[in-house]
Each structure stands twice: as structure tokens, then as C-alpha cells.
Design an enzyme around this catalytic site. Sequence first.
Site, PDB file in Angstrom:
ATOM      1  N   HIS A   1       1.000  -1.137  -0.059  1.00 10.74           N
ATOM      2  CA  HIS A   1      -0.012   0.223  -0.083  1.00 10.74           C
ATOM      3  C   HIS A   1       0.960   1.280  -0.037  1.00 10.74           C
ATOM      4  O   HIS A   1       2.013   1.257   0.577  1.00 10.74           O
ATOM      5  CB  HIS A   1      -1.018   0.007   1.035  1.00 10.74           C
ATOM      6  CG  HIS A   1      -0.719  -0.157   2.586  1.00 10.74           C
ATOM      7  ND1 HIS A   1      -0.068   1.173   3.312  1.00 10.74           N
ATOM      8  CD2 HIS A   1      -0.296  -1.043   3.484  1.00 10.74           C
ATOM      9  CE1 HIS A   1       0.466   0.849   4.490  1.00 10.74           C
ATOM     10  NE2 HIS A   1       0.224  -0.425   4.523  1.00 10.74           N
TER      11      HIS A   1
ATOM     12  N   ASP B   1      -0.174   4.570   0.944  1.00 13.03           N
ATOM     13  CA  ASP B   1      -0.447   5.344   2.128  1.00 13.03           C
ATOM     14  C   ASP B   1       0.466   5.030   3.456  1.00 13.03           C
ATOM     15  O   ASP B   1       0.743   3.884   3.632  1.00 13.03           O
ATOM     16  CB  ASP B   1      -1.910   5.687   2.358  1.00 13.03           C
ATOM     17  CG  ASP B   1      -2.520   4.318   2.978  1.00 13.03           C
ATOM     18  OD1 ASP B   1      -2.251   3.394   2.614  1.00 13.03           O
ATOM     19  OD2 ASP B   1      -3.277   4.667   3.885  1.00 13.03           O
TER      20      ASP B   1
ATOM     21  N   GLU C   1      -4.838   2.189   2.604  1.00 14.88           N
ATOM     22  CA  GLU C   1      -5.075   0.962   3.235  1.00 14.88           C
ATOM     23  C   GLU C   1      -5.029   1.277   4.969  1.00 14.88           C
ATOM     24  O   GLU C   1      -5.705   0.773   5.721  1.00 14.88           O
ATOM     25  CB  GLU C   1      -3.761  -0.182   3.195  1.00 14.88           C
ATOM     26  CG  GLU C   1      -3.967  -1.372   3.901  1.00 14.88           C
ATOM     27  CD  GLU C   1      -3.207  -1.492   5.084  1.00 14.88           C
ATOM     28  OE1 GLU C   1      -3.362  -2.516   5.756  1.00 14.88           O
ATOM     29  OE2 GLU C   1      -2.929  -0.478   5.513  1.00 14.88           O
TER      30      GLU C   1
ATOM     31  N   ASP D   1       3.579  -6.648   3.857  1.00 15.73           N
ATOM     32  CA  ASP D   1       3.029  -5.828   4.926  1.00 15.73           C
ATOM     33  C   ASP D   1       2.963  -6.234   6.228  1.00 15.73           C
ATOM     34  O   ASP D   1       2.479  -5.757   7.310  1.00 15.73           O
ATOM     35  CB  ASP D   1       1.315  -5.199   4.308  1.00 15.73           C
ATOM     36  CG  ASP D   1       0.932  -4.050   5.147  1.00 15.73           C
ATOM     37  OD1 ASP D   1       2.055  -3.238   5.605  1.00 15.73           O
ATOM     38  OD2 ASP D   1      -0.264  -3.904   5.538  1.00 15.73           O
TER      39      ASP D   1
END
Length: 421
Positions: free
Chosen positions: A91, A93, A186, A209
Site C-alpha cells: 500500500h 499510504d 489501506e 505488509d
Amino acid sequence: MTLWKLDPSEKQDLLDRFLRYVAVDTQSDDNATCFPSTEKQKDLARILVEELRALGCADAAMDEWGYVTARVPANLPAGHARVPVVGFIAHLDTYHATPGAGVKPRIIRDYPGGDIVLGAGEVLRAGANPTLAQCVGHTLVTTDGTTLLGADDKAGIAEILTLLAWLRRNQEFRHGELRIGFTPDEEVGRGTEHFDVAGFGAQYAYTLDGSVLGEVEDETFCADTAILTITGHDVHPGYAKGVMVNALRVAGKVMELLPPDALPETTEDRQPYLHPFALTGDVTRAELKLLVRAFTEEELTAREDVLRRVARDAEGCFPGAAVDLEIRESYRNMIYKIAEDPKVLDYALEAVTRQGITPIRRAIRGGTDGARLSYMGLPTPNIFAGGQSFHSVQEWVSLEWMAAAVEVCVQLLGVWVEKAD
């Protein structure tokens, strides 16, 4: 069994990528109603499109929502058994509630152990961060104590790009078709809101992640957001006796009545929690938002029932107040979907083992895009990316663990090809 290892120049390339990405402010906004919640996430998305194209992904593109996608063709010999299309996702962000602009990373080479003075009065203490002891001799990247770092999830992005660079340099390595995806928002729970699973074209995927070396996560919280809207009555405070109903005081009573053993700061492992995280308003009207988290839907419902009782009790303490509760579904535990086709998890665990690392199968006390994607028809467990102390000004990452994530992904591609024979 081949152990894949990035050479020093490849590790430096990985580090350089990561440092480029964390320099771009991509914080999302939990209060925005647009998508993506901040346009600045697209600044990094545009950079990644160009880098993907430079790595041979001619179709790399960013869509109107800020999603970046790309395709890597298979290079299997004619007649080879069909290998499922596999996706790698991270992701764009970063967390919205800790400063994220003007990141000034510090690089510590050959970490000797012990505490690390970051700056701004912040000290990364070894006693409070036991994983530091596993990273003696590593190259660490830390903050300067004033912002988050952005390893969540720019470490994952850098690892995916480095994987593609490795595949481009090692074209004799056989792999199936890949899909690459970078998602906005996310961190505010909206990362898959406009994600086109059918258009993405993968049958299985992995988010990069995660955290500690060797982690493979196939389980998340079941998650809802609770919104308490509190209505009071305002009058001039000089003449308020018996008339004023202060909505802010009602909100304070709600927080006072929350069970102290049901908060994130008092729970761990598989324990559920209620987390008040945002309060806005005035005497007339206040809004209190809470995260509700549990690993089963039954426990989630039980937490919400506790919150309903607390809301009623707080309302009863302030005659004339009204407390309304709204529950919004966020995501559900992805284990239920991954268990329907467990090879996506099994192959990841095998890849970690083949790379000489002890796999750690763990439930996430949080969520990933993979939770919702799994319910959207794309089974997506989570692989470690190496970062630690996410969402804080003490966030840090080990370059060696980042490199290991790339190497595990190489192994994983090999496992998918081998199992298709």
C-alpha cells in the site's frame, strides 16, 4: 535446494528505493470522504508507474482512484503445466495520526546492539524492542524521532520493485505470470474500495505488509467501526443549572465506563478490544469513534453489546442526553477464506523454510488489504516486510530483513512453478 541471496549492490538498490519512497509524503486522511483520501498518494503512484515501466512492465498504469497495477509475463518453457497467476501487493499510504511529512531517515550500519538515540527526545530502547537483539550487525533505518518512517508499507513497495529488478537480471529463473498492485488508503481501511479483482487478473496474491523475519499471516481481526453520536443541550453557562446537557461530558462518561481490561493497551494475542480513537464536537453535539476488534464474529458481537450497554448507562447518567450508536463493518478475519484454498498459505510457509528461515505463522492484531481481498475472491495472506514499531516516531526497519523478504518471494515463485508440474 537453492538459497537465493541478494548481492551487496542489489541490497544497496533496495535501500536506495526505500529511501526514495519514504521521502514522498503519502499520509491518508481518516476524515476524508473522497478517494483516495489524499491526492498526494498519487505522487508516489506516478513515480512507481515510471519505475515499473523502466523494469519492463509496459502496461504499468495508475487509474483514476490511484491504484497502480502492472503485469509481468511468465517465462516458462513451451508445454510446461499452467501456473496460477500470482499477485504481489503493497500500500501507498502511511498512517494518518503520526507526522509523516519531511521524513529524515537515519541509517545505522553494522548495528552494535543497545539503545538507539533518535533525536527530539526519542530513544529506541532495546529493552522495549526485543527484536533489535535479532538485528545486531544489520543495517537499520530509523526515524529522527519527529515523524514515522513509512516502512509500513514502503518497505513492501521497495521489496516488490527489487524483486522485479532481480527477475529482469536473472531471466533464466522460471516463474509464472505475475500481477503487481499498489493500493491507496489501506491505513484508513478503504484500500480495496475500488480495487478491481477481476481486472487485476490474479488467482492468488500476497501483501508484503508484515513485520518480523519469517512471519506469514493468514488471520486478521474481524473489524468494525462504532460511531457514537451524542446530542446534548447548550445554554449560556451562567444560567445552565438544571438545563445544560454537555455532550462532551457524556462522551467522557462513555470512555470512563469502558471495561479497563478491554482496551488495546490492556490486551494482547487473541484478546478482543474496544478502542476510542477520535472525539469531536461541542456541548450540543459530540461524535466519538471507536474501533471494535476481535478474531471471531461472536467475540466482535459481544464487544459491540458491551458498547451498547455502556452507551445506555452513560445516557442514563445525563437526563436529556441522547446517545445513538452506528456500527460500520470494516473487514472480517481472512482465515475463513484462505482455509477454503490453503495452498496459498502453505506455499508461502514452504518458501520461508526453503530460504533457511523458521516460518512464523501468526494472527495479525490488525488488518491488511488482504483481508478484504480474500472476501472479494482473491486469497491474500501477508508476508513479512521487515518493519517494526509501525505508526510511531520510533518506527524502524532492518535492511537484511527487507532483503530476506525479496529472497523469500523468489523462493515462492519457484514453489508455485514446482507445484504445478
